[in-house]
Design a protein around this motif. Structure first.
Motif, PDB file in Angstrom:
ATOM      1  N   GLN B 576     -12.371 -26.454   8.030  1.00  0.00           N
ATOM      2  CA  GLN B 576     -12.333 -27.841   8.509  1.00  0.00           C
ATOM      3  C   GLN B 576     -12.464 -28.838   7.362  1.00  0.00           C
ATOM      4  O   GLN B 576     -12.793 -28.472   6.237  1.00  0.00           O
ATOM      5  N   PRO B 632     -16.860 -32.860  11.556  1.00  0.00           N
ATOM      6  CA  PRO B 632     -15.799 -32.063  10.959  1.00  0.00           C
ATOM      7  C   PRO B 632     -14.488 -32.242  11.726  1.00  0.00           C
ATOM      8  O   PRO B 632     -14.514 -32.388  12.941  1.00  0.00           O
ATOM      9  N   LEU B 633     -13.374 -32.228  11.033  1.00  0.00           N
ATOM     10  CA  LEU B 633     -12.083 -32.431  11.679  1.00  0.00           C
ATOM     11  C   LEU B 633     -11.181 -31.216  11.466  1.00  0.00           C
ATOM     12  O   LEU B 633     -11.399 -30.418  10.562  1.00  0.00           O
ATOM     13  N   GLY B 634     -10.172 -31.139  12.278  1.00  0.00           N
ATOM     14  CA  GLY B 634      -9.234 -30.031  12.192  1.00  0.00           C
ATOM     15  C   GLY B 634      -9.767 -28.796  12.913  1.00  0.00           C
ATOM     16  O   GLY B 634     -10.932 -28.733  13.288  1.00  0.00           O
ATOM     17  N   LEU B 635      -8.861 -27.856  13.156  1.00  0.00           N
ATOM     18  CA  LEU B 635      -9.281 -26.617  13.806  1.00  0.00           C
ATOM     19  C   LEU B 635      -9.829 -25.671  12.748  1.00  0.00           C
ATOM     20  O   LEU B 635      -9.272 -25.562  11.659  1.00  0.00           O
ATOM     21  N   VAL B 781      -4.986 -32.297  14.004  1.00  0.00           N
ATOM     22  CA  VAL B 781      -5.545 -31.705  15.220  1.00  0.00           C
ATOM     23  C   VAL B 781      -4.998 -30.314  15.527  1.00  0.00           C
ATOM     24  O   VAL B 781      -5.664 -29.505  16.171  1.00  0.00           O
TER      25      VAL B 781
END
Lengths: 477, 835
Positions: B576, B632-635, B781
Motif C-alpha cells: 500500500q 493507507p491507500l491502494g489494495l 483503487v
C-alpha cells in the motif's frame, strides 16, 4: 449597517402594489471581463435590492415554495426577516433547515424547485428565493452576524459521519444541534467534498465553504481530514469503537468514461481530475500552488450537465478555446439554465447533437481531436427525452489538445468494498430505505450520491436531512 | 616574439613562441582529448589525457604543458597513445561513477528517458544532474572506450549542501582542478583547493570551513567551469541543458555587468559569466539571484483592477480603459516613480508620458524605498493634495501613502504590500524577458536582449506605457518596434555608481530590486545577512500536521522519512501507499509504504528528491510537520505461499520491497531479494533487507558491486539456477517494463507496482488510469499492484510525461532552497550538530 426604516418606507405597502415590483436582476460581472478571472460571476444583492426583492413575497398561507424545497426551508419566514431588515435573523431562520445557506443560495437549481412553485411565477416572475438566501448568508458572514444556535443538552450519543460533502455536512449540522456528538471523517485534505473539489471558485468561492465548515467546528463537530474510512477503520470497526450510529456520505467519486478508442491518451481528463486540479489543488494559482494545471489551448468537454459547464468555463478561464460536445439538443441538457446561459455568454462553443466516437491522437499518444458523429432526435426514451440517433456518414473531427469527460460519476467503492454487510445495487450504490436512509445494516445510514448515483448538492442535503431525522429517532429509541 | 615552425601529425605549422603543443595542435584543427585544460586557464597537466609523442623526447609529455620548440616533430594519434589515454580514462572512471557509460541498458534507457529531468520521468537513475553536458562522458564516448576493466573505488561522499546556491557532489569529481584554478585566476586567493593527499585527495576549503566562511564570494565561476556534475547551481540543477544562450546585460544594479543568459523552454536558468576573466565576474545576486527573481511565485502575472476590497484580474484593454479613466478622474498632478535600473527606452517613455500629462518623474535609486527623503517629500505633497495620482514601477512608496492618492497605478513584476491599496496593477516583463538598452554606471550603453519568456500576461513596460498613453489620447507614442524609441533616447544620465563593488564582497550586494527586498524573493540570500522582511512561505504549516520524527539522506538524493501517522500505521499492509503533502500548497504525491509500526503509530517512506513535491518533503527537518498524510491507500499485495518468490527493487523500490519480503517470508516462502542502483554507493537498506529474505542479490549498472547490470540480469542469472514461482518488481517504469518482458519469456508470473500520475488517490479523479489487458483500471483503487505481463507500458510511459513541462517549471518555485541546505540536525547521520 444602514438604517433600514428608510428603505422599507419606499416599498409600497399594499400587496397589490408590491406585486408590481419587478424581480430584481442579479448584478453580474461583465462576461468579457469575467472570462479572464475566477471571481464569482453574480456579485450579490445589496441590502436595498434584497429588501426590495423580499418585499415581493406575498407571504402565502400555503406556500408552494416550501414544498418545492428538498429541505423544506420555511421560505416565507426568512424572506419576511429580510424584507423587514433583520438580515441576521433571516439567516437564523434558514439555519433551522439548512447547514449551508450560502452554498445552496448559489448552487441549488431554484428554477426547478422552490421558485417553480412560487405563486408570483404563475403570472409573472417568481420571487428570487435563491438570491435572497445567498444574501442573508453573505450578509451575516461579512458582518460577523451569528444567529443564535439552537441549543440542545448533550444526549451522550456519538455518530460517525463518513465523508464531509454536502450530505455529511447536513447530517453533522442537524445532529450536533440536537445534542449528539459528531465526528466526521474526510479522505481528502480539506473538508467540503464536491463543494471544494468540484464546483469552481467563480460559482462558489472556497472561502465560503471553509467558513461553513468552520461554523460546524464551532458548533462542536470534530473533523478528521486525511482519514480514509474503508482503508483505515471499516464501518464495522467504527461501530465497535463506540459510535452509536454511522452515516455514510462518500459520494459519487469514481468518474465514468465513454469507453471509446483513445480515451487513455495523454490529454484526456475526467472532469473530476480537471476540476480537482483547478479547485481543490488550486492549480489556477500555479506555480504558487504546486499542482500542475492542465494547459489547454483547445479544450473539448463532453457532456451537458452542470459539471460539463463548470469544466468548460474553467478551461476558458485558463486561456483555452473551449467547446462543449453534447449528444442531445440544448433542451435536453441537464445543466441549470443559468449555467448554460453563462457559458454561452462567456464564449464557450456548443456542438450539440454531436456524439464523440473516437479520440484522435498523434504518435506520442497525445490528443489531437475528437471524432464525432452528427445526431438527430428520434423517439423519446425511458427518461422521456428524445433519443439521439446518429446520422450515417456524418463523422467529423473537432480539433482538441485537451478532452474533458464530464458524463457523470459512479459511486465511490472504498466503503462498500470493505463493508460486505451493507447491500448495494448492481450500479454499486448503497441501498437505503427512502424514508429513513437506513442501510441494510442497522445503525448505518447513507445518503447523497452514494445512494442516488450522481445528483445535485441540494438533493444530497435533502436526503441527509431525512437521514439525520431518522438517526435522531434511532438514537432516541 | 618569434614565429616557430613545427610538424604535428605531418602537418607543418607556424605558431608564436610560447604556444603550447596543445594550442598549436588545436590551431591546426587537430583534436587532442583533455579534461583539466580550459582555454581560459593556464596549463596544469593534471589529467594526462593530452599526452603526445615528440621525436627525441623520452616518454609521453602532456601537450598542454609542453611549449613548442623549432622543428619539433609531434604525433597526437598512435596506438600506444590510444592505449595510454584509455588507461588514464579508465583510472578516472574507477573513481567516478560511470553507469552513464557502462550501464548495459544505456541505449534503451536513452530512448525511454524524456529530455527534461523531473519527477515523472520514466527512468530514474538520477544521481548526476549534468549528464547532458558532462565533458568527461563526452570524452569517453569520443574515445571509443568500450571496456572499463579496472575495479571501481568510489569515495561515497555525502552531498554537500552547507552553502547557499550550490550543491556539491564530490563523488563525481575527477580532480581536474578547474574550479580552484578559476577561483585563483579571478579572485587571486582561491577559497578552495585540493585538500588531503593520495586516495583521500579532494576539493575543499581550508580547515573544512563552509564556503560561506572561507571567503567565497559566490561568483559561480567554479560551477560554470566544472566539466562534470560535481558542482551545480541548486536552482537549475535538474532542469537539463539550456537550449538558448544570449549575451545581455544584468539590470539588477547600476553596474550593468555583461552576462550570458541561459534558458531552457523560455525559462531563465542563470546569468553566467560571459567569459572566464577577472572582468567577467558577477556578483552572487546576478549569478544566482536573477533566475530566482524571474521565476518567483510572487510575480504579478495578470492586469488587475480594484473593485472594492478586491483586485480583480481583467484583460489588458479593460485595464487600460479603467486606468486612463482613473487618471483623468484624479484630475491633478501625477507623479511617476521610476526605478533607475529601468531600461533607457522605458525611462524615456515614462518621462515623455509624465510630461504629456503635466506630471513629474522621480528616478528612484536601487536602494530607494519608502524611507527615502525624496519619497518622504512626495508623501507630504500627497497629504497636502498637491499630488493626486501616483504611477510607480516598483515598491518605492508605502501602501498607506499610496492609499491617500485619488488614483494609483503599479506597473511592476513583483507583488508587494502596494497591491493592498493600488487602484490598478499591470504585470511587467523585466530583466531578460524584454529588450532594449541600459546605461551602466560607468556611462557605457549596453544591449538588453531577450532570453526568457515573461510569465502569464506580463508585457514589456515600453509597450505598456505606449498603450496607456494612447488610451489617454496622447500622441507621439505610436511605436511598434523598440528601435524607434532607442533612436530618440539621447543624453540620458547614467545611474549613480555603487560605493563598493558587490563582486568583491558578498556582503555588498544591493539589497533591493525595484524597491523589493531581494532576500524576500531569493531566500538563500538570508545567509548573507541581507535584510528579509516577509515571512517565508515555507515557514507556515511546518508546525501543523503530521510530525516528521526522523529524516536521513541515506544516499545522495534519497531520503528516509519516519512520520507519526497512527491512522495509516495501524492499518498498513504490504504493497500500500500513502499520499503526502509537505505543505498546504503542495501537490498530493503518492509514496509506497516502506515500513510501519502499529504500536508507535509511525510509518516510514523513501523519497527520491527530483520534483518539486519531493524537494519540499526533503527540505523538512526532523521535528517539523508534514501538512497532510493520508492512507493507507491502494489494495494490499496478496501474500500466499507460492514457493520461491523473487522481489526486485530499484531506486525507491529498494525500500518498497522491504515490507513485501517480510510478509512473503512470514507466509513461508523462500524469498530472494534483488536490488539495483546505478552504482554501489547508491544502494541502501541492505542490512534490513537481508534480515527478511533468504538471499539478497545486488546489481549495479556500473558493475561496482554484485552483478553488472540490474534486476533483469539478476533474474536471468537466478532463473538458470532455480525455479522462481512468483516475481514482484518495483522501480522505475523502464526497469519494470524490461524485467516483465524477460519474465514473460521465462514464463514467471510477475507483478509490478505501477506509479502513474495521481491526484486524490481514492478513485475520484481517474488520473492514474492504466490499461491492463486492454481494460482501464485505476491504479489507486484497483492497484497499484498489477500483472506485469498485461500492462500497456507504452501508454503508461506517455501518460507519466503529461505534465513534464509544468513539472520542470514548478521545480524551482517556492521551494525554500535555503532549507535544502544541509542542516546538521542530528538526524542527518553525519555526527555534526548545528548551533
Amino acid at each position: 449597517m444602514k438604517s433600514t426604516n428608510e428603505s422599507v418606507s419606499e416599498v409600497p405597502q399594499k400587496a397589490k402594489g408590491r406585486v408590481k415590483i419587478p424581480r430584481q436582476p442579479m448584478p453580474e460581472q461583465d462576461p468579457r471581463r469575467r472570462r479572464t478571472n475566477f471571481e464569482e460571476v453574480p456579485r450579490g444583492y445589496s441590502e436595498e435590492v434584497a429588501m426590495l426583492e423580499a418585499s415581493r413575497c406575498i407571504q402565502c398561507k400555503k406556500p408552494g415554495c416550501v414544498q418545492g424545497c428538498p429541505v423544506n426551508i420555511n421560505i416565507p419566514a426568512f424572506i419576511k426577516e429580510i424584507a423587514e431588515g433583520r438580515f441576521v435573523q433571516a439567516l437564523g431562520k434558514l439555519k433551522e433547515y439548512t447547514a449551508l445557506p450560502a452554498v445552496c443560495g448559489r448552487v441549488c437549481p431554484q428554477e426547478s424547485q422552490c421558485e417553480s412553485r412560487c405563486i408570483l411565477g404563475k403570472k409573472g416572475e417568481p420571487v428570487a428565493i435563491g438570491r435572497l438566501e445567498r444574501f442573508a448568508a453573505d450578509y451575516a458572514r461579512q458582518n460577523n452576524g451569528v444567529p443564535e444556535n439552537r441549543h440542545a443538552s448533550p444526549t451522550g450519543k456519538k455518530i460517525a459521519v463518513v465523508g464531509a460533502g454536502p450530505a455529511g455536512i447536513t447530517v453533522a449540522g442537524e445532529l450536533v444541534s440536537r445534542g449528539h456528538e459528531v465526528v466526521m471523517y474526510e479522505a481528502l485534505h480539506l473538508a467540503g467534498g464536491v463543494l471544494m473539489y468540484g464546483i469552481p471558485q467563480f460559482r462558489l468561492p472556497k472561502e465560503i465553504v471553509q467558513y461553513e465548515i468552520n461554523s460546524l467546528k464551532n458548533q462542536g463537530v470534530t473533523i478528521h481530514t486525511d482519514y480514509v474510512i474503508g482503508k483505515s477503520e471499516t464501518v464495522d470497526q467504527l461501530l465497535a469503537m463506540g459510535f452509536d450510529a454511522v452515516f455514510i456520505g462518500t459520494g459519487a467519486g469514481l468518474p465514468s468514461f465513454l469507453g471509446i478508442e483513445g480515451e487513455n491518451a495523454t490529454g484526456v481528463f475526467s472532469a473530476n481530475e480537471f476540476l480537482t486540479r483547478a479547485n481543490l489543488m488550486r492549480a489556477i494559482d500555479f506555480p504558487r500552488f504546486a499542482t500542475s494545471p492542465v494547459q489547454a489551448h483547445r479544450a473539448v468537454t463532453v457532456g451537458g450537465g452542470n459539471v460539463a459547464m463548470d469544466a468548460a468555463r474553467t478551461a476558458l478561464r485558463m486561456g483555452a478555446e473551449s467547446t462543449i460536445v453534447y449528444r442531445r439538443s440544448r433542451e435536453e441538457m441537464p445543466a441549470r439554465g443559468e449555467e448554460i446561459h453563462h457559458a454561452e455568454e462567456e464564449g464557450v462553443n456548443f456542438h450539440l447533437l454531436t456524439n464523440p466516437v473516437r479520440i484522435v491522437t498523434d504518435e506520442n499518444n497525445q490528443v489531437t481531436g475528437v471524432e464525432c458523429l452528427q445526431m438527430e432526435l428520434g423517439e423519446p426514451d425511458s427518461s422521456g427525452r428524445r433519443r439521439p440517433v446518429p446520422v450515417e456518414g456524418s463523422e467529423f473531427i473537432v480539433p482538441a489538445d485537451t478532452v474533458i469527460i464530464a458524463i457523470g460519476n459512479k459511486p465511490n467503492p472504498l466503503v462498500p468494498q470493505t463493508s460486505p454487510e451493507i447491500q448495494t445495487s448492481k450500479w454499486g450504490t448503497i441501498l437505503a430505505n427512502e424514508e429513513t436512509m437506513m442501510t441494510s445494516k442497522p445503525g448505518v445510514f447513507a445518503a447523497g450520491d452514494i445512494v442516488s448515483g450522481a445528483a445535485t448538492v441540494i438533493s444530497a442535503m435533502g436526503q441527509g436531512k431525512i437521514a439525520a431525522g431518522a438517526i435522531h429517532s434511532y438514537l432516541s429509541k | 616574439m618569434s614565429i616557430i615552425s613545427l610538424t604535428i601529425d605531418g602537418l607543418d605549422i607556424e605558431v608564436q613562441e610560447g604556444t603550447t603543443v596543445l594550442q598549436a595542435a588545436r590551431k591546426a584543427g587537430l583534436s587532442i582529448p583533455t579534461i583539466c585544460d580550459h582555454k581560459d586557464l593556464s596549463p596544469y597537466g593534471a589529467c594526462r589525457m593530452c599526452v603526445v609523442e615528440i621525436e627525441g623526447v623520452r616518454g609521453f609529455p602532456t601537450s598542454c604543458t609542453t611549449p613548442v620548440t623549432p622543428g619539433m616533430q609531434v604525433t597526437t594519434q598512435s596506438e600506444q597513445l590510444s592505449t595510454l589515454r584509455n588507461c588514464t580514462l579508465e583510472l578516472m572512471f574507477s573513481g567516478h561513477p560511470n553507469s552513464c557509460l557502462k550501464c548495459p541498458h544505456r541505449e534503451l534507457c536513452e530512448e525511454e528517458r524524456p529530455q527534461a529531468t523531473k519527477a515523472a520521468r520514466t527512468t530514474r537513475c538520477g544521481f548526476c544532474a549534468n549528464r547532458d553536458e558532462c565533458e568527461l562522458r563526452e570524452m569517453a564516448l569520443d574515445s571509443g572506450l568500450n571496456e572499463l576493466d579496472l575495479p571501481t573505488i568510489y569515495s561515497a561522499h555525502k552531498l554537500e549542501r552547507d552553502d547557499p546556491f550550490m550543491d556539491r557532489d564530490y563523488n563525481l569529481c575527477v580532480l581536474c582542478g578547474r574550479c580552484w584554478r578559476i577561483c585563483e585566476k579571478i579572485h587571486g586567493k582561491p577559497a578552495i583547493n585540493i585538500i588531503h593527499r593520495g586516495k583521500w585527495a579532494r576539493i575543499g576549503t581550508a580547515f573544512d570551513k563552509s564556503h560561506l566562511d572561507s571567503g567565497c564570494v559566490f561568483c559561480g565561476a567554479c560551477v560554470d567551469i566544472c566539466p562534470t556534475g560535481t558542482l551545480t547551481d541548486r536552482f537549475a540543477r535538474w532542469q537539463g541543458k539550456p537550449d538558448q544562450s544570449v549575451a545581455t546585460t544584468c539590470q539588477l544594479c547600476p553596474q550593468g555587468c555583461s552576462v550570458q543568459a541561459q534558458s531552457k523552454d523560455g525559462q531563465l536558468q542563470a546569468y553566467t559569466m560571459p567569459g572566464f576573466d577577472k572582468e567577467d565576474r558577477l556578483c552572487l545576486l546576478g549569478r544566482f539571484g536573477a533566475a530566482q527573481i524571474l521565476s518567483s511565485s510572487k510575480r504579478i502575472t495578470r492586469p488587475l483592477v480594484r473593485e472594492g476590497d478586491d483586485l480583480i484580474p481583467v484583460d489588458w484593454d479593460y485595464a487600460y480603459q479603467t486606468i486612463s479613466q482613473g487618471l483623468l478622474d484624479a484630475n491633478g498632478t501625477t507623479v511617476f516613480l521610476i526605478s533607475e535600473t529601468t531600461s533607457r527606452e522605458e525611462r524615456y517613455l515614462y518621462a515623455r508620458l509624465a510630461s504629456s500629462v503635466q506630471g513629474l518623474l522621480l528616478s528612484c535609486t536601487t536602494e530607494a524605498g519608502p524611507d527615502d527623503p525624496k519619497i518622504q517629500e512626495l508623501a507630504a505633497s500627497i497629504e497636502q493634495g498637491k499630488v493626486k495620482a501616483v504611477v510607480t514601477n516598483g515598491f518605492f512608496i508605502s501602501k498607506e501613502i499610496l492609499n491617500k492618492t485619488a488614483f494609483s497605478l503599479v506597473i511592476d513584476c513583483m507583488e508587494s504590500e502596494l497591491l493592498e491599496t493600488a487602484q490598478a496593477v499591470l504585470p511587467a516583463a523585466v530583466l531578460c524577458e524584454t529588450q532594449g538598452s541600459y546605461r551602466s554606471a560607468d556611462g557605457t550603453v549596453k544591449q538588453l536582449r531577450q532570453c526568457s519568456q515573461a510569465p502569464g500576461d506580463a508585457r514589456p513596460e515600453w509597450q505598456i506605457v505606449c498603450s496607456l498613453a494612447q488610451s489617454l489620447g496622447k500622441e507621439g507614442f505610436e511605436f511598434d518596434v523598440l528601435d524607434a524609441v532607442t533612436r530618440l533616447v539621447d543624453n540620458d544620465a547614467p545611474p549613480a555608481a555603487l560605493e563598493k563593488d558587490p563582486r568583491e564582497n558578498s556582503r555588498e550586494i544591493v539589497t533591493r530590486f525595484r524597491g523589493h527586498y531581494v532576500a524576500d524573493i531569493v531566500p538563500s540570500l538570508a545567509a548573507f545577512d541581507v535584510p528579509v522582511t516577509l515571512a517565508n512561505d515555507a515557514g507556515d504549516g511546518r508546525k501543523k500536521g503530521f510530525a516528521l520524527l526522523e529524516k536521513q539522506e541515506i544516499v545522495p538524493n534519497m531520503h528516509f522519512l519516519t512520520i507519526e501517522a497512527p491512522q495509516v500505521a495501524r492499518f498498513a499492509q504490504p504493497g500500500q501507499f500513502a499520499i503526502l503533502m509537505a505543505r498546504e500548497t503542495s501537490e498530493r504525491s503518492p509514496f509506497t509504504l516502506v515500513d510501519w509500526d502499529k504500536e508507535q503509530g509511525t510509518i516510514s517512506l523513501v523519497i527520491e528528491e527530483v520534483g518539486r513535491s519531493s524537494r519540499e518533503l526533503a527540505s523538512l527537518r526532523a521535528g517539523e510537520h508534514i501538512a497532510h498524510v493520508s492512507g493507507p491507500l491502494g489494495l494490499p499485495m496478496t501474500i500466499e505461499n507460492t514457493g520461491t518468490v523473487f522481489l526486485g527493487g530499484g531506486c525507491y523500490g529498494i525500500g518498497a520491497i522491504y515490507p513485501l519480503a517480510r510478509a512473503f517470508k512470514e507466509a513461508g516462502n523462500r524469498v530472494i531479494c534483488a536490488i539495483e542502483a546505478a552504482s554501489s554507493y547508491l544502494l541502501y537498506r541492505q542490512d534490513e533487507l537481508a534480515e527478511v529474505c533468504d538471499h539478497l542479490l545486488v546489481g549495479t549498472k556500473d558493475g561496482s558491486l554484485g552483478i553488472h547490470g540490474g534486476i533483469a540480469e539478476i533474474v536471468s542469472a537466478i532463473s538458470k539456477q532455480e525455479q522462481i514461482d512468483q516475481c514482484v518488481i518495483i522501480g522505475c517504469t523502464f526497469m519494470m517494463r524490461m524485467v516483465t518482458k524477460l519474465t514473460k519469456s521465462l514464463n514467471i508470473p510477475t507483478q509490478v507496482a505501477l506509479n502513474p500520475i495521481m491526484v486524490d488517490g481514492t478513485g475520484m479523479c481517474g488520473a492514474c488510469r492504466v490499461s491492463i489487458d486492454n481494460q482501464t483500471q485505476f491504479a489507486c483503487v484497483d492497484g497499484p499492484i498489477f500483472d506485469g505481463h498485461s500492462v500497456d507500458w507504452d501508454e503508461l510511459a506517455l501518460r507519466r510525461s503529461a505534465y513534464r513541462r509544468q513539472e520542470v517549471q514548478a521545480l524551482p518555485q517556492t521551494v525554500d532552497l535555503n532549507a535544502l541546505m544541509h542542516s546538521h540536525s542530528g538526524g542527518c547521520g553525519c555526527g555534526r550538530k548545528n548551533d
